[in-house]
Design a protein around this motif. Sequence first.
Motif, PDB file in Angstrom:
ATOM      1  N   PRO A  15       0.927  -1.165  -0.030  1.00 20.08           N
ATOM      2  CA  PRO A  15      -0.044  -0.092  -0.084  1.00 20.08           C
ATOM      3  C   PRO A  15       0.869   1.259   0.201  1.00 20.08           C
ATOM      4  O   PRO A  15       1.886   1.261   1.000  1.00 20.08           O
ATOM      5  CB  PRO A  15      -0.747  -0.141   1.295  1.00 20.08           C
ATOM      6  CG  PRO A  15      -0.056  -1.110   2.097  1.00 20.08           C
ATOM      7  CD  PRO A  15       0.668  -2.064   1.279  1.00 20.08           C
ATOM      8  N   SER A 196       8.023  -6.427   4.319  1.00 22.97           N
ATOM      9  CA  SER A 196       8.061  -5.290   3.486  1.00 22.97           C
ATOM     10  C   SER A 196       9.251  -4.586   3.798  1.00 22.97           C
ATOM     11  O   SER A 196       9.628  -4.293   4.977  1.00 22.97           O
ATOM     12  CB  SER A 196       7.058  -4.473   3.979  1.00 22.97           C
ATOM     13  OG  SER A 196       6.950  -3.106   3.265  1.00 22.97           O
ATOM     14  N   ASP A 198      12.806  -2.254   1.276  1.00 23.96           N
ATOM     15  CA  ASP A 198      14.101  -2.154   0.885  1.00 23.96           C
ATOM     16  C   ASP A 198      14.273  -3.213  -0.187  1.00 23.96           C
ATOM     17  O   ASP A 198      15.227  -3.615  -0.598  1.00 23.96           O
ATOM     18  CB  ASP A 198      14.988  -1.975   1.470  1.00 23.96           C
ATOM     19  CG  ASP A 198      15.008  -0.980   2.795  1.00 23.96           C
ATOM     20  OD1 ASP A 198      14.273   0.073   2.453  1.00 23.96           O
ATOM     21  OD2 ASP A 198      15.538  -0.982   3.857  1.00 23.96           O
ATOM     22  N   ARG A 220       8.357   1.116  -2.919  1.00 23.07           N
ATOM     23  CA  ARG A 220       9.162   1.982  -3.709  1.00 23.07           C
ATOM     24  C   ARG A 220       9.862   1.240  -5.011  1.00 23.07           C
ATOM     25  O   ARG A 220      10.096   1.857  -6.067  1.00 23.07           O
ATOM     26  CB  ARG A 220      10.297   2.806  -2.864  1.00 23.07           C
ATOM     27  CG  ARG A 220       9.511   3.667  -1.789  1.00 23.07           C
ATOM     28  CD  ARG A 220      10.374   4.292  -0.703  1.00 23.07           C
ATOM     29  NE  ARG A 220      10.717   3.112  -0.016  1.00 23.07           N
ATOM     30  CZ  ARG A 220      11.363   3.170   1.078  1.00 23.07           C
ATOM     31  NH1 ARG A 220      12.068   4.443   1.260  1.00 23.07           N
ATOM     32  NH2 ARG A 220      11.897   2.092   2.045  1.00 23.07           N
TER      33      ARG A 220
HETATM   34  C1  LIG Z   1       4.968   6.986  -0.719  1.00 21.08           C
HETATM   35  C2  LIG Z   1       4.668   6.017   0.055  1.00 21.08           C
HETATM   36  C3  LIG Z   1       3.348   5.828   0.905  1.00 21.08           C
HETATM   37  C4  LIG Z   1       3.237   4.811   1.824  1.00 21.08           C
HETATM   38  N1  LIG Z   1       1.741   4.457   1.998  1.00 21.08           N
HETATM   39  C5  LIG Z   1       1.315   3.608   2.791  1.00 21.08           C
HETATM   40  C6  LIG Z   1       0.192   3.391   3.341  1.00 21.08           C
HETATM   41  O1  LIG Z   1      -0.750   3.931   2.870  1.00 21.08           O
HETATM   42  N2  LIG Z   1      -0.278   2.335   4.098  1.00 21.08           N
HETATM   43  C7  LIG Z   1       0.819   1.387   4.697  1.00 21.08           C
HETATM   44  O2  LIG Z   1       0.481   0.618   5.126  1.00 21.08           O
HETATM   45  N3  LIG Z   1       2.081   1.622   4.138  1.00 21.08           N
HETATM   46  C8  LIG Z   1       2.377   2.875   3.234  1.00 21.08           C
HETATM   47  N4  LIG Z   1       3.715   2.924   2.884  1.00 21.08           N
HETATM   48  C9  LIG Z   1       4.891   1.933   3.512  1.00 21.08           C
HETATM   49  C10 LIG Z   1       4.847   0.749   2.292  1.00 21.08           C
HETATM   50  O3  LIG Z   1       3.810   0.124   2.260  1.00 21.08           O
HETATM   51  C11 LIG Z   1       5.991  -0.126   2.689  1.00 21.08           C
HETATM   52  O4  LIG Z   1       6.013  -0.792   3.860  1.00 21.08           O
HETATM   53  C12 LIG Z   1       7.428   0.608   3.013  1.00 21.08           C
HETATM   54  O5  LIG Z   1       7.561   1.710   1.990  1.00 21.08           O
HETATM   55  C13 LIG Z   1       8.667  -0.118   2.899  1.00 21.08           C
HETATM   56  O6  LIG Z   1       8.705  -0.978   1.600  1.00 21.08           O
HETATM   57  P1  LIG Z   1       9.594  -0.499   0.284  1.00 21.08           P
HETATM   58  O7  LIG Z   1      10.855  -0.054   1.047  1.00 21.08           O
HETATM   59  O8  LIG Z   1       9.266  -1.578  -0.410  1.00 21.08           O
HETATM   60  O9  LIG Z   1       8.973   0.784  -0.076  1.00 21.08           O
HETATM   61  C14 LIG Z   1       3.985   4.095   2.097  1.00 21.08           C
HETATM   62  C15 LIG Z   1       5.540   4.011   1.859  1.00 21.08           C
HETATM   63  C16 LIG Z   1       5.713   5.027   0.668  1.00 21.08           C
HETATM   64  C17 LIG Z   1       7.089   5.261   0.287  1.00 21.08           C
END
Ligand SMILES: Cc1cc2nc3c(=O)[nH]c(=O)nc-3n(C[C@H](O)[C@H](O)[C@H](O)COP(=O)(O)O)c2cc1C
Length: 304
Positions: A15, A196, A198, A220
Amino acid sequence: MWFLKAKKPLLGLAPMDGVSDYPMRQLCREWGADLTFTPFLSADKIIQKEEAVLAEIRSGEPTIVQLFGSRVDQVFQAAEIALEQGARQIDLNMGCSARHIVHKGCGAALLGDIPQACKILERLVAGLPSSVPVSAKIRLGLDRPTFTDFLDRLTQTGIRMLSVHGRTRAQGYSGQADWEAIARIKERVNIIVFGSGDVRSPADVQLRMTTGVDGILIGRGAIGNPWIFSGLSERDLIRQEWLSTLCRHRELIQREGQSIVLFRKYLSRYAAHLGAQDRGALLTAEEPISLLQTMVSGELARAG
Ligand SMILES: Cc1cc2nc3c(=O)[nH]c(=O)nc-3n(C[C@H](O)[C@H](O)[C@H](O)COP(=O)(O)O)c2cc1C
């Protein structure tokens, strides 16, 4: 669970507020994502039937609707409306660390009020049809990883899946996600766990699956890179595949009645590897798809 299949690893689009909209979710599905989440949606706005929020759910693809709220009846009522609009699964946000969310007792504030979080989840599990799984997305803890009673209590509510962002609330997005901590959570609970944090390449997916999690959410790392769900990296794509993915993204955005401004946001990521001049031209073009087509056919002609 509705998304389980023999294929491993299970990969989901995390999300992301402002990112995991319908066009992005659909595109990631087409590239192999097993599940997708809406961005966190305000329970209050759903109850007020705010059109933009309902439209986020009413997309036609089976998606997990993530809600944020702090009160039992408020979240339950919103979940019922989300189901009427087509939600496939209901997820409670317990991880958002933004101050305006935490101040209202929502998001990561629920990590500090487990009795209330459990009441909300128990109500959802008891009141929604059994065909609709209830899940939660958490962080590792408030300011340090918490693995004990908190997790046991959470899983006793009857939720069927837990997604864990491997950082504490205090960390925000700083530092590295702690996948050892995610692995310890998977060892402790007997429900489906998605990790979740990185994961940005197929090699990262392979590495993180060794922690024993059931699946991985990619956030991301999927922006401007939806083919990550197919196990491909950008250099594996032929130019035409790259171009047709961008065209498809543009088409999905257009079909939703969204403007070119939204497409440009993603385009800046798709075009990150291009030279400054091409990138600048694309981002300012009135209709970037025609320019992309010209660029790619020029490249292909030069390659002979
Ligand atoms: C722009 C952005 C918006 C996010 N919005 C949500 C959200 O609405 N709900 C949620 O549970 N996590 C949210 N997250 C967290 C991500 O779901 C994820 O857990 C976090 O970014 C780490 O994963 P990644 O490194 O793959 O981005 C958001 C992250 C980013 C960068």
